[in-house]
Write a protein that holds these residues in place. Structure first.
Motif, short mmCIF file in Angstrom:
data_model
loop_
_atom_site.label_atom_id
_atom_site.label_comp_id
_atom_site.label_asym_id
_atom_site.label_seq_id
_atom_site.Cartn_x
_atom_site.Cartn_y
_atom_site.Cartn_z
N ALA A 125 0.84 -1.23 0.10
CA ALA A 125 0.13 0.10 -0.07
C ALA A 125 0.82 1.25 -0.06
O ALA A 125 0.52 2.37 -0.59
CB ALA A 125 -0.88 0.13 1.26
N LYS A 126 1.97 1.26 0.71
CA LYS A 126 2.97 2.40 0.67
C LYS A 126 3.35 2.82 -0.95
O LYS A 126 3.90 3.79 -1.12
CB LYS A 126 4.05 2.04 1.74
CG LYS A 126 3.70 1.91 3.00
CD LYS A 126 4.73 1.83 4.07
CE LYS A 126 4.24 1.44 5.25
NZ LYS A 126 5.60 1.30 6.61
N GLN A 128 1.83 2.14 -3.74
CA GLN A 128 0.52 1.93 -4.16
C GLN A 128 0.10 0.70 -5.28
O GLN A 128 -0.15 1.04 -6.17
CB GLN A 128 0.49 3.50 -4.93
CG GLN A 128 0.42 4.56 -4.20
CD GLN A 128 0.21 5.84 -4.95
OE1 GLN A 128 0.29 5.87 -6.06
NE2 GLN A 128 -0.24 6.97 -4.23
N SER A 131 -4.54 -0.91 -3.71
CA SER A 131 -5.16 0.33 -3.06
C SER A 131 -5.22 0.52 -1.38
O SER A 131 -4.87 -0.41 -0.79
CB SER A 131 -6.46 0.40 -3.46
OG SER A 131 -7.42 -0.88 -2.81
N GLN A 132 -5.36 1.42 -1.03
CA GLN A 132 -5.46 1.66 0.57
C GLN A 132 -6.65 0.96 1.14
O GLN A 132 -6.58 0.57 2.08
CB GLN A 132 -5.59 3.23 0.85
CG GLN A 132 -4.27 3.96 0.45
CD GLN A 132 -3.10 3.75 1.58
OE1 GLN A 132 -3.36 3.24 2.62
NE2 GLN A 132 -1.64 3.67 0.96
#
Length: 387
Positions: A125-126, A128, A131-132
């Motif tokens: 997630a960091k 990308q 997705s978050q």
């Protein structure tokens, strides 16, 4: 004729002057048994009605529902704390435990999978790469799986507790009574069914009552200085008298007196602890309790028959050195060992009539001799009762 006249004249010549007969001598003073007064110290003991109570009472109840399969004790025997007493059919509880353990294992497996996914998505997630929202969903799934594991552990613990209730044990050490149910009975269905009662009787409570008015009089006498408060090691001890009049060998220890008066009886409740290592006494037994609450230094004890009770109070007959008899009003305390306790009205050295009261009265004369109780040696001077 001449002979009779001469004889009469001879008799007349022997009469006292004036022809009067000699006066009869006064009858001797009656003999009475007396005791000599010798004041001394006495502890004032009061006898009160009481009843014995078990030191601890535990009702053994069924906390698990099921069919009672076994009774594991002998009625009337001594049991230990934690000893098994009954067995309830445990098959349903074992099955529930197995099911809870399986659910826990599945929850732990889900936690491993969910935590691994959350750990993989966190760095992605960091950058990308994911997705978050996907990373957040993975973390939530891991937390939910962890909660499922906690719930599974609680379910297993509950199942273990319920399985343990199927083996009914004694909560205390003591003597168990009769079984209140038999094998085959359905117990614990909707309520905790009583199975038996265990009582600790190696020591007992004795509950007894004392008149509130008597307590107030005692406190007033202590405040006025007419009595002294009982002191020393024996002060808080009580003696128990059984129904046959015998004294129980082990003294009891006074624990407390109630802080309020029973409004219906006017009595104050007191409690003492009593040793019963040999099991001689049983709960519920009626007894009398001898309680020492105060002491008096100038006390005198007399046999009960020496005291006359009338409308004006109590009195005794005292014989003076010249043999004259007088009535002396006295003030009594609680009887001590079957003897009257005189608190006021007599002095040391005075002789009090014990035997022969019906032969003398106040204002008359009497001859005093030492009195001895039937079947005993001559009495010693009347003195205070020993502790």
């Amino acid at each position: 004729m001449c002979l009779m006249a001469g004889l009469g004249a001879g008799l007349q010549g022997c009469s006292p002057a004036g022809g009067q007969a000699a006066p009869a001598s006064a009858p001797p003073a009656p003999e009475v048994g007396v005791v000599t007064v010798a004041p001394g110290h006495a502890d004032l003991a009061t006898e009160l009605p009481g009843r014995l109570e078990a030191f601890r009472v535990a009702q053994v109840r069924a906390r698990a529902a099921g069919i009672l399969q076994k009774r594991l004790f002998t009625e009337g025997s001594d049991v230990k704390a934690g000893q098994a007493l009954f067995e309830i059919d445990a098959a349903p509880y074992r099955a529930t435990l197995a099911s809870a353990q399986a659910t826990l294992a599945r929850a732990e497996a889900n936690l491993v999978q969910a935590q691994a996914l959350a750990d993989r998505y966190a760095p992605l997630a960091k950058t990308q790469a994911v997705s978050q929202q996907e990373a957040l969903n993975a973390q939530a799934a891991a937390l939910q799986a962890r909660a499922d594991v906690a719930a599974g552990k609680a379910a297993v613990q509950t199942a273990q507790i319920n399985l343990g209730y199927a083996a009914v044990t004694s909560p205390i050490a003591g003597r168990i009574g009769r079984a209140l149910v038999t094998e085959g009975a359905l117990v614990g269905q909707g309520e905790a069914t009583p199975l038996a009662v265990v009582q600790q009787v190696d020591k007992l409570y004795v509950n007894f009552t004392q008149s509130a008015a008597e307590v107030m009089r005692l406190r007033q006498a202590l405040a006025d200085g007419r009595l002294q408060r009982a002191s020393g090691k024996e002060a808080a001890q009580v003696q128990v008298l059984l129904e046959d009049g015998s004294v129980y060998a082990e003294p009891g220890k006074l624990l407390f007196s109630d802080l309020s008066v029973d409004t219906t009886t006017g009595q104050i409740t007191l409690r003492a602890e009593l040793p019963n290592a040999k099991g001689q006494l049983l709960p519920g037994l009626y007894v009398r309790v001898r309680l020492t609450q105060a002491a008096v230094d100038a006390a005198i004890t007399l046999p009960q028959q020496a005291v006359t009770r009338g409308a004006t109070g109590e009195s005794v007959l005292v014989v003076a050195e010249d043999g004259s008899v007088t009535a002396r009003p006295v003030k009594l305390g609680p009887s001590q060992g079957g003897r009257a306790l005189v608190l006021d009205g007599l002095k040391a050295g005075e002789k009090v009539v014990v035997d022969g009261l019906q032969r003398v009265k106040a204002g008359g004369k009497a001859r005093a001799v030492p009195w001895a109780a039937p079947g005993s040696a001559p009495a010693a001077p009347a003195s205070a009762a020993s502790r």
